[in-house]
Structures are given as structure tokens and as C-alpha cells.
Design an enzyme around this catalytic site. Structure first.
Site, PDB file in Angstrom:
ATOM      1  N   ASP A  60       0.834  -1.203   0.000  1.00 53.34           N
ATOM      2  CA  ASP A  60       0.000   0.000   0.000  1.00 53.34           C
ATOM      3  C   ASP A  60       0.871   1.256   0.000  1.00 53.34           C
ATOM      4  O   ASP A  60       1.632   1.492   0.940  1.00 53.34           O
ATOM      5  CB  ASP A  60      -0.887  -0.027   1.258  1.00 53.34           C
ATOM      6  CG  ASP A  60      -2.059   0.932   1.179  1.00 53.34           C
ATOM      7  OD1 ASP A  60      -2.119   1.729   0.237  1.00 53.34           O
ATOM      8  OD2 ASP A  60      -2.920   0.878   2.072  1.00 53.34           O
ATOM      9  N   HIS A  87       0.081   1.802  -5.790  1.00 58.28           N
ATOM     10  CA  HIS A  87       0.550   2.994  -6.506  1.00 58.28           C
ATOM     11  C   HIS A  87       1.709   3.579  -5.708  1.00 58.28           C
ATOM     12  O   HIS A  87       1.984   3.176  -4.583  1.00 58.28           O
ATOM     13  CB  HIS A  87      -0.560   4.041  -6.666  1.00 58.28           C
ATOM     14  CG  HIS A  87      -1.179   4.469  -5.368  1.00 58.28           C
ATOM     15  ND1 HIS A  87      -0.565   5.340  -4.492  1.00 58.28           N
ATOM     16  CD2 HIS A  87      -2.345   4.125  -4.779  1.00 58.28           C
ATOM     17  CE1 HIS A  87      -1.326   5.523  -3.434  1.00 58.28           C
ATOM     18  NE2 HIS A  87      -2.411   4.781  -3.574  1.00 58.28           N
ATOM     19  N   CYS A 110      -5.925   4.711  -3.777  1.00 54.99           N
ATOM     20  CA  CYS A 110      -6.150   3.347  -3.301  1.00 54.99           C
ATOM     21  C   CYS A 110      -7.347   2.652  -3.943  1.00 54.99           C
ATOM     22  O   CYS A 110      -7.211   1.616  -4.581  1.00 54.99           O
ATOM     23  CB  CYS A 110      -6.315   3.345  -1.785  1.00 54.99           C
ATOM     24  SG  CYS A 110      -4.797   3.747  -0.885  1.00 54.99           S
TER      25      CYS A 110
END
Length: 481
Positions: A43, A255, A83
Site C-alpha cells: 500500500d 501505486h 487506493c
């Protein structure tokens, strides 16, 4: 009795959706034995911050080992550096604009099919372990779902290790398990700042070497990366102990944190490593352009079926098997700055091939007045958005091969007008295929969400008193729940 009836109805709805998906799915040489699939998702971690991607100052031995045992992708991308929109692409095979989740904390369209129904119809259990961040449950009908687990002394919750281990040890049928970590996403560990020489800096943060607060934050980020590595090590131990070699293991991060909310490579480019003994040659690298929308089509081909539904992505299974052929000429990206803590009207779109990248900022200061309406309040927020990003021009063009960190904008350089024209035309055509809200609207669309409205104070942003609560329902173009 009511609870039992609810469970029965939910089960019937799940079975009905799988049956409907199966009717739309064409079998092609269904394998006698389906492989297990494990997808580990970190994450908010930059692609640059791994040993195997060139940073020897960060601790990522488990990821580096995966790269040695499998295939590392050098050009893997998500379509949006947030997200929920990033995850929705993995699970639906469609870019955020088409699946509906192009604003953070919002839902995928109800009518969209996801990995749970597609792979469920093909004989898999589809499991989510850890962070979700996708909805609604009618689209994402996990066979099993385990929430993150609190751990004392940690700034973030952990993946549910016991549930993962128990499931892998006792699985009775093929499964696809998405393990979604909450690391290294901030809040980071509180650690002393490292010296500048012990941190890796890049063109976008080189000037911050002497900033102690920044170095402290980066040090905590490095510590959180190391902590996530321990979770990955545990998962790999369970895979190696309980599952056969016929297990595809994929590692990625949703990302980059340094380019979050943007369409620059430091936001959209992601780490992507696949290990599959006997199928993927160990220690290999691929330069092919691949995308998060390619994951579901790939898993479906592995399962022996293709869907008649038109995914945006394509299967990269041939690449895993050693093919050098490209599956994409270009990939695309979306930037939506509404529906976040620092919400502002500043949408952008990008197109990228292996050599050039083109970005269009639709509410740059250069074109701001063209977006004005007859409503002075709407215009005020359009102006606020444009001026917040006053240094971002209407068009950006980068020679990615020679300028990977996008520092030299070539959009106005006469030598590159052919490339700019080609990419800008292709981008606008793609936007039409996506039913982009910018394609349909002559002005600048306002997006109303349940959180972070433009005309209300937020945790990190103060709205001027004269603009508090001035926007009405009819002032918004798009409503997102």
C-alpha cells in the site's frame, strides 16, 4: 430464523451471480487442475524503493528473492494513483472511469462484474485477506474475507496471518487469494531521521536532503517497508510449506506514494513481480507495458476461460511464458482531485507509450476562464483549483526514455509537435471509449461525494467563509457514493 433466511438469500444471490457470469463465459481448454493464485498487494510504495528496482538502501529481501525466482516487470502501471480506484482495476479488468470508481472512497458501478464472480464461476474460491477499500458487496462477493488485525506498537494493522496460514494448510479446492497489506502507507513508524547518505533521493525530492523533518518521515517510511517485508516473508513461507509448485504468486503495490493523486510515473508506475515454478523462468525481466486492468483477463486465461465482457485489459499470460510480444502500445491514466482531503477541481488525463508521455491538465490556469459558467460560486472553485496547481501547464510531454522522472516538459518544443499531436489525439479517442465525464461536459464537471465536499472545511483545508456551503445540488455534474 431471520438470520438464517438472510444467509440463505445472500448465498442464493451469490450463486445466481456466478451462474449468470458462467453463462457469459466461454470455456477454452479448461485445465484439469487449476493452479492456486496468490496476489500480495502493498500500500503506497514507490516502485523505486525496492532492492530489485535499484534502491540498495531499503530493506526488501523477500521482494528481491521473488524477483530472483520469477519475472520482474519494468513497465507495469495502474491507471490511477489512489487506493480504491487502483484496486478496482485489479478486480474488474476495467479502468476507473468505466468501472465507476474514479473517486476515492466511492463505489464500483452495481452492474459491473468482478473477479469474485468471474473466477467463482470457473471453480475458484476467491478470498480477500486484509485491506478492502472496494465496494459494493454486491459486486465484490468474496467467498471468505478477513479484516486486518491490530498489533500493539504498530502504526498500521497487520494482515490476518493466522487465517491465511490456516486456509492455505486446509484448502480443499483451487483458490485465488488477494492479500492486501496496510503497509507501508502512513502513519509510519516513529524513528530517528537517517542521514541523507542512508536514504535514496530522486530528482523530485533531491532538494530535501537537508530537511530533517522530511528525512524523519522517509526513515519511518523505510521502517514500514521493512515491516511489510516480514509479512511477505511469512506468506511466502506458508505458500512454500502448504501449496504445490503449481501456484502463481504475484507481488505489487497499488501505486506510488511520491506521486499519489497525480499521473506522473512516480504515482502510476508500480512494482510487479510474478513467480510460477515450471512456467515462469526464474531471474527474468520484462520490458512489456502491462497494466492493472490486465490482471483479471490473465487470471481468466490461466483458469481456461475467456469472458465475452469487454475488458480494458489483455492477458499477459504469454509474457509469463516467455513471449517477447507486446500486448499494449500505450497505457492510460486518470487524475481526479475531487473527493479527497485536499479536494480541488483539477482533473488530468495521460497517455504513455515506451518512449513518450503526454498529459493534459483540463483546468490549468492557461484554460481556466474557458471553464467558467454563469454561476460565480462554481467559477470561484474552478479558479481555486486552477491556482492551486498554478505551475501545471495545460499540456505536458516527456521523453520517458531520456527523462524518466519527467523534469523537462517538451510540449512547446517545435521538434516534438508530431509526437504531441499523435498522443493527444489518441488520448481523446480513449476518453470517448471510457465515457469520460470530461468528454461529455463542455465545462468543468463538479463531483459531489459523501466526503470532502468542495464548499466545506476539511481536516487539511480551510474553505473561505464566503464560499462555505454555497454549492447546490444542481451545481454538480456527478454524484458519487
Amino acid at each position: 430464523m431471520l438470520i438464517s433466511l438472510f444467509i440463505f438469500i445472500s448465498s442464493c444471490q451469490h450463486q445466481k451471480k456466478n451462474q449468470e457470469t458462467a453463462e457469459k463465459t466461454e470455456a477454452i481448454d479448461v485445465p484439469k487442475e487449476l493452479p492456486n493464485i496468490v496476489f500480495y498487494l502493498a500500500d503506497d510504495q514507490d516502485v523505486y524503493d525496492y532492492g530489485c528496482y535499484g534502491n540498495d538502501k531499503v530493506h526488501t529481501p523477500a521482494v528481491d528473492k521473488l524477483a530472483q525466482e520469477g519475472m520482474l516487470f519494468e513497465n507495469a502501471f495502474t491507471g490511477q494513483a489512489i487506493c480504491a480506484p487502483s484496486r478496482s482495476q485489479l478486480f474488474t479488468g476495467k479502468y476507473p472511469l468505466r468501472n465507476g470508481c474514479f473517486v476515492n472512497h466511492t463505489s464500483t458501478y452495481d452492474a459491473i462484474e468482478s473477479v469474485t464472480s468471474y473466477l467463482g464461476a470457473l471453480g475458484f474460491d476467491v478470498v480477500l485477506a486484509g485491506k478492502s477499500h472496494v465496494k459494493p458487496s454486491s459486486v465484490y462477493q468474496w467467498d471468505k474475507e478477513w479484516k486486518p488485525v491490530e498489533k500493539e506498537g504498530s502504526p498500521r494493522d497487520y494482515i490476518p496471518m493466522d487465517s491465511i496460514a490456516s486456509y492455505m494448510a486446509n484448502a480443499k479446492k483451487p483458490f485465488c487469494m488477494f492479500i492486501a497489506s496496510m503497509f507501508p502507507h502512513g502513519k509510519y513508524f516513529d524513528v530517528p531521521p537517517k542521514n541523507a547518505e542512508d536514504l535514496q533521493f530522486y530528482p523530485f525530492d533531491e532538494a530535501k536532503k537537508t530537511d530533517e523533518a522530511y528525512r524523519k518521515k522517509r526513515s519511518g517510511y523505510y521502517r514500514s517497508i521493512a515491516e511489510d517485508n516480514t509479512q511477505l516473508e511469512f506468506v511466502l513461507e506458508q505458500v512454500d510449506e502448504h501449496l504445490s509448485d503449481d501456484t502463481l504468486f504475484i507481488y505489487s503495490a497499488d501505486h506510488g506514494v511520491s506521486g499519489k493523486f497525480t499521473v506522473y510515473d512516480r504515482g502510476l508506475k508500480v512494482p510487479f513481480i510474478a513467480r510460477w515454478p515450471g512456467v515462469i523462468k526464474s531471474g527474468t525481466r520484462s520490458k512489456a507495458l502491462v497494466h492493472y486492468t490486465d490482471v483479471l483477463p490473465t487470471l481468466m486465461e490461466i483458469a481456461g476461460a475467456t469472458s465475452k465482457t469487454d475488458f480494458d485489459g489483455k492477458s499477459f499470460l504469454p509474457i509469463l511464458k516467455g513471449s517477447q510480444e507486446e500486448i499494449h502500445e500505450c497505457v492510460y491514466g486518470v487524475q481526479t482531485n475531487q473527493g479527497i482531503l485536499s479536494a480541488a477541481i483539477f482533473p488530468a488525463r495521460m497517455i504513455r507509450d515506451k518512449k513518450y508521455k503526454y498529459i493534459r491538465n483540463f483546468n490549468s490556469v492557461e484554460v481556466m476562464e474557458q471553464n467558467f459558467t454563469d454561476n460565480p460560486y462554481v467559477n470561484a472553485f474552478i479558479e481555486i483549483g486552477a491556482k492551486k496547481f498554478k505551475d501545471s501547464p495545460f499540456e505536458e510531454l516527456y521523453d520517458i526514455q531520456n527523462d524518466p522522472f519527467e523534469t523537462n516538459n517538451l510540449a512547446k518544443n517545435p521538434k516534438f509537435q508530431t509526437e504531441k499531436q499523435r498522443l493527444s489525439q489518441d488520448l481523446l479517442k480513449w476518453m470517448e471509449t471510457q465515457d469520460d465525464i470530461l468528454s461529455e461536459h463542455s465545462g468543468m464537471p463538479l463531483i459531489k461525494t459523501k466526503r470532502f465536499d468542495l464548499d466545506k472545511d476539511r481536516e487539511t483545508l480551510r474553505v473561505p467563509d464566503s464560499l462555505q456551503n454555497v454549492l447546490k445540488k444542481e451545481d454538480y455534474t456527478v454524484f458519487k457514493s
